[in-house]
Design a protein around this motif. Structure first.
Motif, PDB file in Angstrom:
ATOM      1  N   MET A   1       0.811  -1.176  -0.135  1.00 54.50           N
ATOM      2  CA  MET A   1      -0.015   0.178  -0.101  1.00 54.50           C
ATOM      3  C   MET A   1       0.860   1.340   0.014  1.00 54.50           C
ATOM      4  O   MET A   1       1.949   1.210   0.858  1.00 54.50           O
ATOM      5  CB  MET A   1      -0.891  -0.090   1.369  1.00 54.50           C
ATOM      6  CG  MET A   1      -1.755   1.147   1.437  1.00 54.50           C
ATOM      7  SD  MET A   1      -2.811   1.135   2.754  1.00 54.50           S
ATOM      8  CE  MET A   1      -4.147   0.202   2.049  1.00 54.50           C
ATOM      9  N   THR A   2       0.633   2.096  -0.899  1.00 52.87           N
ATOM     10  CA  THR A   2       1.612   3.279  -1.173  1.00 52.87           C
ATOM     11  C   THR A   2       1.296   4.256  -0.030  1.00 52.87           C
ATOM     12  O   THR A   2       2.219   5.064   0.194  1.00 52.87           O
ATOM     13  CB  THR A   2       1.251   3.997  -2.260  1.00 52.87           C
ATOM     14  OG1 THR A   2      -0.080   4.317  -2.465  1.00 52.87           O
ATOM     15  CG2 THR A   2       1.926   2.881  -3.612  1.00 52.87           C
ATOM     16  N   ASP A   3       0.256   4.509   0.610  1.00 55.08           N
ATOM     17  CA  ASP A   3       0.047   5.452   1.626  1.00 55.08           C
ATOM     18  C   ASP A   3       0.352   4.914   3.189  1.00 55.08           C
ATOM     19  O   ASP A   3       0.230   5.641   4.057  1.00 55.08           O
ATOM     20  CB  ASP A   3      -1.375   6.114   1.469  1.00 55.08           C
ATOM     21  CG  ASP A   3      -2.514   5.062   1.877  1.00 55.08           C
ATOM     22  OD1 ASP A   3      -2.241   3.972   1.747  1.00 55.08           O
ATOM     23  OD2 ASP A   3      -3.638   5.506   1.900  1.00 55.08           O
ATOM     24  N   ALA A   4       0.899   3.662   3.170  1.00 54.59           N
ATOM     25  CA  ALA A   4       0.985   3.056   4.591  1.00 54.59           C
ATOM     26  C   ALA A   4       2.286   3.788   5.181  1.00 54.59           C
ATOM     27  O   ALA A   4       3.214   4.044   4.598  1.00 54.59           O
ATOM     28  CB  ALA A   4       1.415   1.706   4.478  1.00 54.59           C
ATOM     29  N   ARG A   5       2.218   4.364   6.278  1.00 55.04           N
ATOM     30  CA  ARG A   5       3.175   5.091   7.021  1.00 55.04           C
ATOM     31  C   ARG A   5       3.436   4.179   8.382  1.00 55.04           C
ATOM     32  O   ARG A   5       2.996   3.400   8.668  1.00 55.04           O
ATOM     33  CB  ARG A   5       2.491   6.602   7.604  1.00 55.04           C
ATOM     34  CG  ARG A   5       2.027   7.032   6.480  1.00 55.04           C
ATOM     35  CD  ARG A   5       2.822   8.044   6.023  1.00 55.04           C
ATOM     36  NE  ARG A   5       2.289   9.019   4.935  1.00 55.04           N
ATOM     37  CZ  ARG A   5       2.413  10.165   4.722  1.00 55.04           C
ATOM     38  NH1 ARG A   5       2.898  10.969   5.943  1.00 55.04           N
ATOM     39  NH2 ARG A   5       1.522  10.676   3.907  1.00 55.04           N
ATOM     40  N   PRO A   6       4.889   4.534   8.891  1.00 53.41           N
ATOM     41  CA  PRO A   6       5.403   4.010   9.839  1.00 53.41           C
ATOM     42  C   PRO A   6       4.563   4.421  11.212  1.00 53.41           C
ATOM     43  O   PRO A   6       4.184   5.676  11.138  1.00 53.41           O
ATOM     44  CB  PRO A   6       6.785   4.362  10.220  1.00 53.41           C
ATOM     45  CG  PRO A   6       7.052   5.519   9.093  1.00 53.41           C
ATOM     46  CD  PRO A   6       5.889   5.347   8.257  1.00 53.41           C
ATOM     47  N   LEU A   7       4.539   3.471  12.466  1.00 51.15           N
ATOM     48  CA  LEU A   7       3.865   3.885  13.517  1.00 51.15           C
ATOM     49  C   LEU A   7       5.187   3.828  14.575  1.00 51.15           C
ATOM     50  O   LEU A   7       5.553   2.807  14.719  1.00 51.15           O
ATOM     51  CB  LEU A   7       2.620   3.072  13.721  1.00 51.15           C
ATOM     52  CG  LEU A   7       2.041   3.101  15.410  1.00 51.15           C
ATOM     53  CD1 LEU A   7       1.525   4.279  15.382  1.00 51.15           C
ATOM     54  CD2 LEU A   7       1.182   1.997  15.300  1.00 51.15           C
ATOM     55  N   TYR A   8       5.280   5.162  15.182  1.00 47.56           N
ATOM     56  CA  TYR A   8       6.425   5.013  16.182  1.00 47.56           C
ATOM     57  C   TYR A   8       5.712   4.888  17.366  1.00 47.56           C
ATOM     58  O   TYR A   8       4.875   5.868  17.915  1.00 47.56           O
ATOM     59  CB  TYR A   8       7.298   6.146  16.018  1.00 47.56           C
ATOM     60  CG  TYR A   8       7.786   6.228  14.787  1.00 47.56           C
ATOM     61  CD1 TYR A   8       9.171   5.540  14.816  1.00 47.56           C
ATOM     62  CD2 TYR A   8       7.567   7.035  13.621  1.00 47.56           C
ATOM     63  CE1 TYR A   8       9.858   5.701  13.427  1.00 47.56           C
ATOM     64  CE2 TYR A   8       8.190   6.698  12.389  1.00 47.56           C
ATOM     65  CZ  TYR A   8       9.502   6.289  12.377  1.00 47.56           C
ATOM     66  OH  TYR A   8      10.060   6.382  10.981  1.00 47.56           O
ATOM     67  N   LEU A   9       6.053   3.948  18.111  1.00 47.21           N
ATOM     68  CA  LEU A   9       5.504   3.747  19.659  1.00 47.21           C
ATOM     69  C   LEU A   9       6.851   3.977  20.536  1.00 47.21           C
ATOM     70  O   LEU A   9       7.655   3.009  20.856  1.00 47.21           O
ATOM     71  CB  LEU A   9       4.923   2.340  19.893  1.00 47.21           C
ATOM     72  CG  LEU A   9       3.619   2.004  19.142  1.00 47.21           C
ATOM     73  CD1 LEU A   9       3.097   0.672  19.342  1.00 47.21           C
ATOM     74  CD2 LEU A   9       2.742   2.927  19.448  1.00 47.21           C
ATOM     75  N   LEU A  10       7.194   5.328  20.873  1.00 40.76           N
ATOM     76  CA  LEU A  10       8.486   5.326  21.606  1.00 40.76           C
ATOM     77  C   LEU A  10       8.008   5.885  23.017  1.00 40.76           C
ATOM     78  O   LEU A  10       7.864   6.987  23.330  1.00 40.76           O
ATOM     79  CB  LEU A  10       9.156   6.574  20.907  1.00 40.76           C
ATOM     80  CG  LEU A  10       9.404   6.577  19.286  1.00 40.76           C
ATOM     81  CD1 LEU A  10      10.064   7.627  18.693  1.00 40.76           C
ATOM     82  CD2 LEU A  10      10.378   5.071  19.185  1.00 40.76           C
ATOM     83  N   ALA A  11       7.928   4.893  23.712  1.00 35.11           N
ATOM     84  CA  ALA A  11       7.399   5.083  25.187  1.00 35.11           C
ATOM     85  C   ALA A  11       8.403   5.397  26.157  1.00 35.11           C
ATOM     86  O   ALA A  11       9.266   4.845  26.163  1.00 35.11           O
ATOM     87  CB  ALA A  11       6.317   3.637  25.384  1.00 35.11           C
ATOM     88  N   THR A  12       8.075   6.304  27.193  1.00 31.35           N
ATOM     89  CA  THR A  12       8.900   6.696  28.103  1.00 31.35           C
ATOM     90  C   THR A  12       8.294   6.350  29.540  1.00 31.35           C
ATOM     91  O   THR A  12       8.810   5.951  30.716  1.00 31.35           O
ATOM     92  CB  THR A  12       9.186   8.159  28.355  1.00 31.35           C
ATOM     93  OG1 THR A  12       7.919   8.879  28.387  1.00 31.35           O
ATOM     94  CG2 THR A  12      10.136   8.539  27.190  1.00 31.35           C
TER      95      THR A  12
END
Length: 91
Positions: A1-12
């Motif tokens: 899918m061309t509009d798929a984006r990364p999902l960043y789960l950068l938890a503190t």
């Protein structure tokens, strides 16, 4: 899918990732849950105290979304990677 984006789960602080077909539900204490439909997610980068449910990980595999698990120092600890082609019949 061309509009798929990364999902960043950068938890503190601890967060939880659950499954609500066809989306990941990310729950942060004291905040409303966020929904991320997997058809729009190209990959997930998970860093810090992120608690994954088995159903959420299985959902990523079913939707062919890889998950990278990153240590606090930025090094990759592991990868959940969907198969590129269907597995052979094991029966």
């Amino acid at each position: 899918m061309t509009d798929a984006r990364p999902l960043y789960l950068l938890a503190t602080h601890p967060i939880e990732v659950a499954w609500d077909e066809p989306a990941l539900t990310v729950e942060v204490p004291g905040a409303a849950a966020a929904f991320y439909p997997l058809p729009r997610v190209g990959r997930v980068i998970s860093r810090g105290p992120v608690q994954w449910s088995g159903a959420a990980l299985a959902g990523c595999l079913r939707h062919r979304v890889p998950v990278l698990f990153v240590a606090d120092d930025g090094h990759i600890q592991g990868v959940l990677s969907p198969l590129r082609q269907p597995p052979p019949d094991l029966s």
